[in-house]
Design a protein around this motif. Structure first.
Motif, PDB file in Angstrom:
ATOM      1  N   CYS A  10     -32.254  24.749  -0.211  1.00 20.94           N
ATOM      2  CA  CYS A  10     -33.485  25.056  -0.953  1.00 20.94           C
ATOM      3  C   CYS A  10     -33.606  26.562  -1.121  1.00 20.94           C
ATOM      4  O   CYS A  10     -33.427  27.314  -0.161  1.00 20.94           O
ATOM      5  N   LEU A  16     -40.339  27.545  -2.184  1.00 21.56           N
ATOM      6  CA  LEU A  16     -41.068  27.380  -0.921  1.00 21.56           C
ATOM      7  C   LEU A  16     -42.114  28.467  -0.709  1.00 21.56           C
ATOM      8  O   LEU A  16     -43.172  28.224  -0.130  1.00 21.56           O
ATOM      9  N   ALA A  68     -46.821  30.826   1.594  1.00 23.82           N
ATOM     10  CA  ALA A  68     -46.070  29.611   1.245  1.00 23.82           C
ATOM     11  C   ALA A  68     -46.741  28.969   0.034  1.00 23.82           C
ATOM     12  O   ALA A  68     -47.958  29.105  -0.170  1.00 23.82           O
ATOM     13  N   ALA A  72     -45.692  23.370   0.927  1.00 20.60           N
ATOM     14  CA  ALA A  72     -44.294  23.690   1.230  1.00 20.60           C
ATOM     15  C   ALA A  72     -43.920  23.344   2.670  1.00 20.60           C
ATOM     16  O   ALA A  72     -42.828  22.813   2.921  1.00 20.60           O
ATOM     17  N   LEU A  76     -41.029  20.662   3.697  1.00 21.21           N
ATOM     18  CA  LEU A  76     -39.851  20.963   4.507  1.00 21.21           C
ATOM     19  C   LEU A  76     -39.734  20.031   5.705  1.00 21.21           C
ATOM     20  O   LEU A  76     -38.643  19.563   6.034  1.00 21.21           O
ATOM     21  N   ILE A  87     -32.172  26.972   3.954  1.00 19.08           N
ATOM     22  CA  ILE A  87     -32.893  27.817   2.998  1.00 19.08           C
ATOM     23  C   ILE A  87     -31.962  28.950   2.615  1.00 19.08           C
ATOM     24  O   ILE A  87     -31.468  29.680   3.477  1.00 19.08           O
ATOM     25  N   TYR A 165     -42.684  18.621  -5.238  1.00 17.17           N
ATOM     26  CA  TYR A 165     -42.028  18.197  -4.001  1.00 17.17           C
ATOM     27  C   TYR A 165     -41.882  16.677  -3.927  1.00 17.17           C
ATOM     28  O   TYR A 165     -40.870  16.173  -3.456  1.00 17.17           O
TER      29      TYR A 165
END
Length: 195
Positions: A10, A16, A68, A72, A76, A87, A165
């Motif tokens: 990501c 993010l 963020a 986010a 995650l 990341i 997301y």
């Protein structure tokens, strides 16, 4: 049928962590007028007054305080239950320490040894890469490059893309062989093509 655990990379900025929107917020405060994220039609310079947002990326305080994106952290956490997550983030070398500390602050559950620093994302290999930068995905060596929609990439086509997301988690469930809402995948990933 058993599936191997997916490896997913990501991007950090604008996937993010707020980058362009946060820079515009700082620019709005500085100039005393509101600037909307929808006006950012390219990640970098565009040749208009919104280019002034880029100046904030030259200050350590920017990286120390980036927020963020909404949801986010929860994203995650959910993603780490489904895959082996990394990341990948590109910042100026002098700000790498601040970027790592900020990721640790915003996402305390995320393993430090899963943070990859560097601009050459074409060197990364994984099952899926999620990024808002079309340039990173077009040169990607990942099996499935996925574009995270933002105002500056709305016209991109010919690549798998997600709007949020939830879309991405649905795609990961599908890739993991789990039953999921196929109509959601069809509706939101209709641009999915092999590049």
């Amino acid at each position: 049928m058993a599936y191997k655990k997916l490896k997913i990379i990501c991007d950090a900025d604008d996937v993010l962590i707020s980058c362009n929107a946060y820079a515009l917020q700082l620019l709005s405060q500085t100039k005393g007028q509101y600037f909307d994220i929808s006006g950012v039609t390219a990640w970098g310079p565009m040749g208009n007054e919104l280019d002034e947002r880029m100046q904030f990326l030259e200050y350590v305080e920017f990286y120390e305080n980036q927020p963020a994106l909404p949801g986010a952290r929860e994203f995650l956490i959910s993603l780490m239950e489904k895959a082996d997550v990394f990341i990948a983030t590109a910042v100026y070398p002098e700000f790498m320490g601040e970027r790592i500390r900020r990721i640790q602050t915003l996402f305390p559950e995320f393993p430090l040894d899963h943070i990859i620093m560097g601009k050459r994302k074409d060197l990364f290999h994984a099952d899926i890469m999620l990024d808002d930068g079309i340039h990173n995905l077009l040169e990607s060596n990942c099996t499935l490059p996925v574009l995270f929609r933002q105002p500056w990439n709305q016209n991109a086509s010919g690549i798998c893309c997600v709007d949020d997301y939830a879309d991405f988690l649905t795609l990961v469930d599908f890739m993991n062989g789990n039953k999921c809402n196929i109509s959601r995948i069809h509706q939101n990933l209709h641009n999915c093509k092999r590049t």
